[in-house]
Write an enzyme that holds these catalytic residues in place. Structure first.
Site, PDB file in Angstrom:
ATOM      1  N   GLY A  74       0.825  -1.215   0.000  1.00  0.00           N
ATOM      2  CA  GLY A  74       0.000   0.000   0.000  1.00  0.00           C
ATOM      3  C   GLY A  74       0.844   1.244   0.000  1.00  0.00           C
ATOM      4  N   ASN A  75       0.252   2.378   0.322  1.00  0.00           N
ATOM      5  CA  ASN A  75       1.023   3.625   0.429  1.00  0.00           C
ATOM      6  C   ASN A  75       0.426   4.491   1.532  1.00  0.00           C
ATOM      7  OD1 ASN A  75      -0.997   5.526  -0.773  1.00  0.00           O
ATOM      8  ND2 ASN A  75      -0.733   4.143  -2.519  1.00  0.00           N
ATOM      9  N   TYR A  76       1.027   5.653   1.755  1.00  0.00           N
ATOM     10  CA  TYR A  76       0.690   6.465   2.922  1.00  0.00           C
ATOM     11  C   TYR A  76      -0.518   7.392   2.730  1.00  0.00           C
ATOM     12  CZ  TYR A  76       5.325   5.165   4.632  1.00  0.00           C
ATOM     13  OH  TYR A  76       6.431   4.478   5.058  1.00  0.00           O
ATOM     14  N   ALA A 129      -3.963   7.756  -4.675  1.00  0.00           N
ATOM     15  CA  ALA A 129      -2.612   7.250  -4.880  1.00  0.00           C
ATOM     16  C   ALA A 129      -2.771   5.761  -5.223  1.00  0.00           C
ATOM     17  CB  ALA A 129      -1.783   7.442  -3.630  1.00  0.00           C
TER      18      ALA A 129
END
Ligand code: PMT
Length: 407
Positions: free
Chosen positions: A208-210, A276
Site C-alpha cells: 500500500g502507500n501512505y 494514490a
C-alpha cells in the site's frame, strides 16, 4: 439573493452585538428568514425584544422557555438552517466551540449544526492575538468553520488594533458570496478518486502507500458544497465525507477502483483523480498466510495495474474534464507535464515531496496546477480544504468553457 434562505443568527456577549441589529435588518431586507439565538451574556448588551421584533420570531436564549417550559430543539434548528452565522463571536464562545463545551443554547446548536457555520469574531486586540484565541480559531478553521476576519480600528476599550467585528455590510456580502458559490456547480456531476489502494499479498498482508484520503475527500466536499452531485471512490481510509449526500464507494485494490470508475465515468462532467493508486499488484494472492521459510529471500512477482486516469482520458468526450494529480520526488515539473499529456488530462495538480508542507497524510498541501495550454497556477502552502477550493476555482474555467456550467 437570500430569498427563502434560512439563517440562524447567533449573538454572543460583546459590545458588537449592537451591530447585529443592523445585520439582522439587512438579512431580512434581502429576503432571508432568520432565527436569532442569543447567549445569556448577549442579552445584557441588547434586549432580545429588539431582535424578535426585527426577525418576526421569538428569540431563543435558553434550552427551554421559562414561561411555557417548552424545550427548544437545537437539533431541529440544525436541520432547518441553510447557514449558521455567529456575529459577534466572542473569545469565550470561540473557545467553547473549539472544545465542544455546550453549556448554552448557542454552542449546543453549533454542535448539532448540519449546515456550514460562519463566525465574525469581535474582541479586544490583546484577546484576539492571544495564542489561545489563535489556536482556537485555527482549530475551528480546520473543523470547516468560515471565519470573517475582524477589522482593525478603534475598540470599545479605547485601544486601537485588530479585533473589531467586521461591518454588517461586509458580513452580508460574505453570506451572499457563500450562497452564490454554493450554486456555482449545480447540475454538475463529479467523480473523485481518493486514498490509497491496497494490493493483497495474502490474507494478512498488502502493498500500500501512505495516502490518508484527506486531499481527495476535501475535493469531494468542496465540489458538493458548490452544488455538484458527487461520487467519491475511495481506497481504505479513516476520513469521512462531510455530507451523506456524497455517494461514497469504498474499494480496496486498484482493480476495484478501476472497475467502479469505469461504471461512473460516462455520467460524469468532471473527474478528479486524487487517489494514490498502486501501479503494480502481486501477480498471485496467496490463499494462506505466506510463511517464513528457511530461504533468505522471498520473491514476489508484480504485474501492472490498469491506469484509471489514462483509460478514462482515452474515453473522455468533449464535454468531460479530467484532472490528475502528480506526486513527485524529483524533476517535478517535467514529470507532471508528461502525465498531463500521456493521460490526456485537462489539468494536472503537482504536489512535491520536496515541500515539507505537501503530500501524504499532512493537514496541508502546496500545489502548482497546469492546464493543457501550459498555463501555470502556483499556490502557497495551505490547509487541504483551502487547496481543494483553489483547485476547484481554477478548473471551473474549463467547466464553463465546456458548457457544463450554464450561466
Ligand atoms: O491522501 P493524502 O494523505 O491527503 O495525500 C494526498 C496525495 C498526496 C495522495 C494526493 O495529493 C496526490 O498527489 N494523489 C496522486 C498520487 C499519485 O498516485 O500520483 P501519481 O503521480 O503516481 O499518479 C498520477 C495520476 O494518475 C494521479 O492522478 C493518480 O490518481 C492517477 N493514477 C495513477 C496510477 C493508476 N494506476 N491509476 C491512476 O488513476
Amino acid at each position: 439573493m437570500l430569498n427563502g434562505k434560512h439563517i440562524v443568527l447567533g449573538i454572543t456577549g460583546g459590545i458588537a452585538a449592537y451591530k447585529s441589529v443592523v445585520l439582522l435588518r439587512l438579512l431580512v431586507k434581502n429576503g432571508a428568514e432568520v432565527q436569532v439565538v442569543m447567549t445569556p451574556n448577549a442579552c445584557e448588551f441588547v434586549r432580545p425584544l429588539t431582535f424578535s421584533t426585527l426577525s418576526g420570531k421569538p428569540v431563543i436564549t435558553q434550552f427551554f422557555s421559562a414561561n411555557s417550559g417548552e424545550w427548544h430543539s437545537h437539533v431541529d434548528l440544525g436541520i432547518w438552517a441553510d447557514l449558521f452565522v455567529i456575529a459577534p463571536a466572542t473569545a469565550s464562545t470561540i473557545g467553547k466551540m473549539a472544545n465542544g463545551i455546550a453549556d448554552n443554547m448557542l454552542v449546543t446548536t453549533y454542535l448539532s449544526a448540519k449546515e456550514d457555520v460562519m463566525i465574525a469574531p469581535a474582541m479586544d486586540l490583546d484577546m484576539w492575538r492571544h495564542p489561545s484565541t489563535q489556536r482556537n480559531i485555527d482549530c475551528l478553521k480546520k473543523d470547516g468553520v468560515i471565519v470573517i476576519q475582524p477589522d482593525a480600528g478603534e475598540l470599545a476599550s479605547g485601544l486601537s488594533g485588530k479585533g473589531r467585528m467586521a461591518e454588517p455590510e461586509i458580513i452580508l456580502r460574505e453570506i451572499k458570496e457563500y450562497f452564490r458559490r454554493k450554486e456555482t456547480l449545480k447540475g454538475i456531476k463529479a467523480l473523485v478518486t481518493a486514498g490509497p489502494t491496497y494490493e493483497k499479498l495474502d490474507p494478512v498482508r498488502f502493498i500500500g502507500n501512505y495516502s490518508s484520503g484527506k486531499m481527495g475527500f476535501e475535493i469531494a466536499d468542496e465540489l458538493h458544497r458548490r452544488g455538484a452531485e458527487v461520487t467519491l471512490i475511495s481506497g481504505p481510509v479513516s476520513v469521512k465525507p462531510y455530507s451523506d449526500e456524497i455517494n461514497l464507494i469504498g474499494v480496496e485494490s486498484a482493480r476495484e477502483m478501476y472497475r467502479e470508475a469505469l461504471k461512473c465515468f460516462p455520467d460524469a462532467d468532471l473527474a478528479v483523480f486524487a487517489a494514490a493508486v498502486a501501479d503494480y499488484a502481486p501477480e498471485k494472492i496467496s490463499e494462506l498466510k505466506i510463511k517464513r521459510e528457511n530461504e533468505e529471500e522471498l520473491e514476489i512477482k508484480l504485474v501492472r495495474n490498469p491506469d484509471i486516469a489514462a483509460e478514462l482520458g482515452k474515453r473522455k468526450t468533449s464535454r468531460q474534464i479530467t484532472v490528475g494529480f502528480a506526486l513527485e520526488t524529483h524533476n517535478e515539473k517535467e514529470n507532471a507535464l508528461k502525465k498531463l499529456k500521456s493521460k490526456n488530462l485537462d489539468w494536472i495538480v503537482l504536489n512535491s515531496l520536496q515541500d515539507p508542507e505537501a503530500g501524504f497524510m499532512k493537514e496541508t498541501n502546496k500545489v502548482t496546477i497546469w492546464n493543457k495550454e501550459n498555463s501555470k497556477f502556483p499556490f502557497e502552502a495551505k490547509s487541504k480544504r483551502e487547496v481543494a477550493s483553489d483547485i476547484i476555482d481554477v478548473i471551473s474555467q474549463s467547466l464553463e468553457k465546456s458548457g457544463s456550467i450554464v450561466g
